[in-house]
Design an enzyme around this catalytic site. Structure first.
Site, PDB file in Angstrom:
ATOM      1  N   TYR A   1     -14.662 -45.752  67.912  1.00  0.00           N
ATOM      2  CA  TYR A   1     -14.382 -46.055  69.329  1.00  0.00           C
ATOM      3  C   TYR A   1     -14.891 -44.928  70.216  1.00  0.00           C
ATOM      4  CZ  TYR A   1     -11.410 -47.331  73.378  1.00  0.00           C
ATOM      5  OH  TYR A   1     -10.920 -47.687  74.613  1.00  0.00           O
TER       6      TYR A   1
ATOM      7  N   ARG B   1     -10.840 -41.899  64.699  1.00  0.00           N
ATOM      8  CA  ARG B   1     -11.064 -42.667  65.918  1.00  0.00           C
ATOM      9  C   ARG B   1     -12.533 -42.746  66.329  1.00  0.00           C
ATOM     10  NH1 ARG B   1      -6.293 -42.524  69.932  1.00  0.00           N
ATOM     11  NH2 ARG B   1      -4.523 -42.341  68.566  1.00  0.00           N
TER      12      ARG B   1
ATOM     13  N   ASP C   1      -2.970 -37.732  65.354  1.00  0.00           N
ATOM     14  CA  ASP C   1      -2.796 -38.264  66.705  1.00  0.00           C
ATOM     15  C   ASP C   1      -3.217 -37.212  67.735  1.00  0.00           C
ATOM     16  OD1 ASP C   1      -1.908 -40.240  68.399  1.00  0.00           O
ATOM     17  OD2 ASP C   1       0.160 -40.212  67.674  1.00  0.00           O
TER      18      ASP C   1
HETATM   19  P1  NAD Z   1      -8.398 -55.998  75.287  1.00  0.00           P
HETATM   20  O1  NAD Z   1      -8.558 -55.995  73.809  1.00  0.00           O
HETATM   21  O2  NAD Z   1      -7.230 -56.733  75.862  1.00  0.00           O
HETATM   22  O3  NAD Z   1      -9.711 -56.529  76.006  1.00  0.00           O
HETATM   23  C1  NAD Z   1     -11.002 -56.383  75.492  1.00  0.00           C
HETATM   24  C2  NAD Z   1     -11.719 -57.719  75.592  1.00  0.00           C
HETATM   25  O4  NAD Z   1     -13.076 -57.560  75.163  1.00  0.00           O
HETATM   26  C3  NAD Z   1     -11.075 -58.785  74.704  1.00  0.00           C
HETATM   27  O5  NAD Z   1     -10.854 -59.967  75.441  1.00  0.00           O
HETATM   28  C4  NAD Z   1     -12.128 -59.001  73.598  1.00  0.00           C
HETATM   29  O6  NAD Z   1     -12.086 -60.290  73.044  1.00  0.00           O
HETATM   30  C5  NAD Z   1     -13.411 -58.681  74.348  1.00  0.00           C
HETATM   31  N1  NAD Z   1     -14.536 -58.285  73.484  1.00  0.00           N
HETATM   32  C6  NAD Z   1     -14.555 -57.305  72.549  1.00  0.00           C
HETATM   33  N2  NAD Z   1     -15.790 -57.239  71.972  1.00  0.00           N
HETATM   34  C7  NAD Z   1     -16.549 -58.210  72.560  1.00  0.00           C
HETATM   35  C8  NAD Z   1     -17.896 -58.630  72.423  1.00  0.00           C
HETATM   36  N3  NAD Z   1     -18.725 -58.063  71.522  1.00  0.00           N
HETATM   37  N4  NAD Z   1     -18.344 -59.631  73.217  1.00  0.00           N
HETATM   38  C9  NAD Z   1     -17.527 -60.224  74.120  1.00  0.00           C
HETATM   39  N5  NAD Z   1     -16.238 -59.865  74.307  1.00  0.00           N
HETATM   40  C10 NAD Z   1     -15.754 -58.865  73.531  1.00  0.00           C
HETATM   41  O7  NAD Z   1      -8.348 -54.450  75.732  1.00  0.00           O
HETATM   42  P2  NAD Z   1      -8.163 -53.805  77.180  1.00  0.00           P
HETATM   43  O8  NAD Z   1      -7.034 -52.874  77.120  1.00  0.00           O
HETATM   44  O9  NAD Z   1      -8.182 -54.858  78.220  1.00  0.00           O
HETATM   45  O10 NAD Z   1      -9.487 -52.924  77.280  1.00  0.00           O
HETATM   46  C11 NAD Z   1     -10.582 -53.329  78.086  1.00  0.00           C
HETATM   47  C12 NAD Z   1     -11.565 -52.196  78.201  1.00  0.00           C
HETATM   48  O11 NAD Z   1     -10.939 -51.065  78.798  1.00  0.00           O
HETATM   49  C13 NAD Z   1     -12.133 -51.721  76.867  1.00  0.00           C
HETATM   50  O12 NAD Z   1     -13.497 -51.429  77.024  1.00  0.00           O
HETATM   51  C14 NAD Z   1     -11.337 -50.470  76.570  1.00  0.00           C
HETATM   52  O13 NAD Z   1     -12.075 -49.565  75.800  1.00  0.00           O
HETATM   53  C15 NAD Z   1     -11.090 -49.924  77.971  1.00  0.00           C
HETATM   54  N6  NAD Z   1      -9.899 -49.070  78.024  1.00  0.00           N
HETATM   55  C16 NAD Z   1      -8.650 -49.584  78.052  1.00  0.00           C
HETATM   56  C17 NAD Z   1      -7.555 -48.730  78.096  1.00  0.00           C
HETATM   57  C18 NAD Z   1      -6.132 -49.236  78.180  1.00  0.00           C
HETATM   58  O14 NAD Z   1      -5.205 -48.414  78.209  1.00  0.00           O
HETATM   59  N7  NAD Z   1      -5.877 -50.512  78.266  1.00  0.00           N
HETATM   60  C19 NAD Z   1      -7.745 -47.343  78.090  1.00  0.00           C
HETATM   61  C20 NAD Z   1      -9.042 -46.854  78.030  1.00  0.00           C
HETATM   62  C21 NAD Z   1     -10.118 -47.726  78.021  1.00  0.00           C
HETATM   63  N1  UDP Z   2       3.008 -44.713  69.177  1.00  0.00           N
HETATM   64  C1  UDP Z   2       4.264 -44.661  68.608  1.00  0.00           C
HETATM   65  N2  UDP Z   2       4.807 -45.814  68.103  1.00  0.00           N
HETATM   66  C2  UDP Z   2       4.167 -47.010  68.127  1.00  0.00           C
HETATM   67  C3  UDP Z   2       2.867 -47.068  68.733  1.00  0.00           C
HETATM   68  C4  UDP Z   2       2.313 -45.898  69.240  1.00  0.00           C
HETATM   69  O1  UDP Z   2       4.896 -43.588  68.534  1.00  0.00           O
HETATM   70  O2  UDP Z   2       4.738 -48.011  67.645  1.00  0.00           O
HETATM   71  C5  UDP Z   2       2.432 -43.473  69.730  1.00  0.00           C
HETATM   72  C6  UDP Z   2       1.082 -43.115  69.129  1.00  0.00           C
HETATM   73  O3  UDP Z   2       1.270 -42.377  67.929  1.00  0.00           O
HETATM   74  C7  UDP Z   2       0.461 -42.286  70.237  1.00  0.00           C
HETATM   75  C8  UDP Z   2       1.031 -42.910  71.519  1.00  0.00           C
HETATM   76  O4  UDP Z   2       2.168 -43.667  71.106  1.00  0.00           O
HETATM   77  O5  UDP Z   2       0.894 -40.957  70.149  1.00  0.00           O
HETATM   78  C9  UDP Z   2       0.055 -43.817  72.256  1.00  0.00           C
HETATM   79  O6  UDP Z   2      -0.459 -44.721  71.312  1.00  0.00           O
HETATM   80  P1  UDP Z   2      -1.455 -45.920  71.680  1.00  0.00           P
HETATM   81  O7  UDP Z   2      -1.698 -46.662  70.411  1.00  0.00           O
HETATM   82  O8  UDP Z   2      -0.900 -46.709  72.800  1.00  0.00           O
HETATM   83  O9  UDP Z   2      -2.808 -45.264  72.198  1.00  0.00           O
HETATM   84  P2  UDP Z   2      -3.508 -43.810  72.107  1.00  0.00           P
HETATM   85  O10 UDP Z   2      -3.092 -43.114  73.335  1.00  0.00           O
HETATM   86  O11 UDP Z   2      -3.036 -43.101  70.868  1.00  0.00           O
HETATM   87  O12 UDP Z   2      -4.947 -44.118  72.076  1.00  0.00           O
END
Ligand code: NAD
Ligand code: UDP
Length: 319
Positions: free
Chosen positions: A150, A147, A278
């Site tokens: 990221y 991972r 994981d």
């Molecule tokens: P998402 O993939 O739906 O949204 C990310 C957006 O960023 C997309 O629309 C993508 O096209 C755009 N993008 C990526 N690289 C780009 C670039 N170089 N230039 C312009 N646009 C770009 O994902 P999300 O879940 O909405 O995540 C949004 C943010 O929140 C991310 O930074 C992610 O790391 C963070 N985040 C989300 C979660 C979650 O559970 N959803 C958890 C932790 C952090």
């Molecule tokens: N997971 C799962 N089945 C799926 C997708 C995800 O069991 O089809 C599990 C994954 O292994 C992890 C948790 O669900 O333990 C959350 O996964 P996700 O990809 O949403 O994000 P993470 O928290 O791992 O970043």
């Protein structure tokens, strides 16, 4: 305020745009659609307070006119190697969005003397050895691990954000987002909720990776956005966890989805290289969010799943 949101066509960026427009702000959305979709912002395109530019924020960002805040959400976010939208399969783009994208977004904030907010993640804690995770926990991340592209990009982004606050006096915020779900997640991005809810609605067995004993804490998107907006309006510069502290095993999560959708197909266990690596436990300590922002989540998992189902049914062409 006139607010620039990078990643505005993504899941979180589009909900954040909705909320900030509803509060009377102007929003300038930027996105290169690498994991996002035009459909997520289609309803905003006629709004005079919303403008949108297709742009890769890893390259220099130019915005004409005054900007009051920059919210940096652009980054691939799914860890599932089976999805082409996952950061495993977009490794260089992910590192560039976290490193160069953050640098450019901070530069835009600095040039405008604007507020800046970074979307960081619980992944900066890696496979945590402290539980639940407080903001003071430095994390357990392998820079050569599965991972890393990221996690390390986000860790770098946090450090850079704090450097801009400490050395350039940019008015920065950092939110550490824990697993969040809701409408507008891409059904194919491979994260737990989209994978499992899609399978349940199609009457298929739910793919649980490993033995399902690994835990997560799932937050509904409306709650998360509320926490982020409160942080934006606050004057807190150090990282703040925002997420739902109700922790459950992935097996319990899958069983809840099967129950809510009345899916009789059960569970299919999948053991592969990913499940061996994981992160095993994840739950936010939200004491700081409670005390500093007066925030805590209000939507429980069952309510959140019910609120998400109509979007998934529409995408799947059901009903
Ligand atoms: P998402 O993939 O739906 O949204 C990310 C957006 O960023 C997309 O629309 C993508 O096209 C755009 N993008 C990526 N690289 C780009 C670039 N170089 N230039 C312009 N646009 C770009 O994902 P999300 O879940 O909405 O995540 C949004 C943010 O929140 C991310 O930074 C992610 O790391 C963070 N985040 C989300 C979660 C979650 O559970 N959803 C958890 C932790 C952090
Ligand atoms: N997971 C799962 N089945 C799926 C997708 C995800 O069991 O089809 C599990 C994954 O292994 C992890 C948790 O669900 O333990 C959350 O996964 P996700 O990809 O949403 O994000 P993470 O928290 O791992 O970043």
């Amino acid at each position: 305020m006139r607010i620039v949101i990078t990643g505005a066509a993504g899941f979180l960026g589009s909900h954040l745009s909705d909320r900030l427009l509803a509060e009377g702000h102007q929003v300038v959305g930027l996105d290169n659609f690498i994991t996002g979709s035009k459909e997520n912002i289609a309803h905003l395109l006629g709004n005079p307070n919303f403008s949108f530019f297709r742009h890769d924020v890893s390259t220099y960002i130019y915005i004409a006119g005054k900007v009051d805040a920059v919210l940096h959400f652009a980054s691939p976010a799914s860890p599932n190697p089976q999805s082409p939208l996952a950061y495993f399969n977009l490794p260089i783009q992910t590192m560039k969005a976290g490193a160069l994208g953050t640098h450019n977004a901070l530069g835009l904030a600095k040039a405008n003397q604007a507020r800046f907010l970074l979307a960081s993640t619980s992944e900066i804690y890696g496979d945590p050895l402290e539980h639940p995770q407080k903001e003071s926990y430095p994390g357990n991340v392998d820079p050569a691990g599965m991972r890393a592209v990221y996690d390390e990009a986000k860790r770098f982004a946090e450090s850079l954000t704090l450097a801009y606050w400490r050395y350039h006096n940019v008015d920065t915020r950092i939110v550490r987002i824990f697993n969040t779900y809701g409408p507008r997640m891409d059904l194919e991005d491979g994260r737990a909720l989209p994978n499992l809810l899609k399978q349940a609605l199609l009457g298929q067995p739910l793919t649980v990776y490993g033995d399902g004993s690994q835990t997560r804490s799932f937050c509904f998107v409306e709650d998360l956005v509320d926490g982020i907006v409160r942080l934006l309006y606050s004057d807190e510069h150090m990282p703040v966890n925002i997420g739902n502290p109700v922790e459950m095993s992935i097996l319990e999560f899958a069983e809840t989805i099967n129950r809510v959708t009345a899916n009789p197909a059960g569970i299919e266990y999948i053991r592969d290289a990913r499940s061996a690596r994981d992160p095993q436990r994840r739950r936010p300590d939200i004491t700081r969010a409670r005390e500093l922002l007066g925030w805590e989540p209000r939507v429980n998992l069952e309510q959140g799943i019910r609120l998400t189902i109509p979007y998934f049914k529409e995408k799947l062409g059901l009903e």
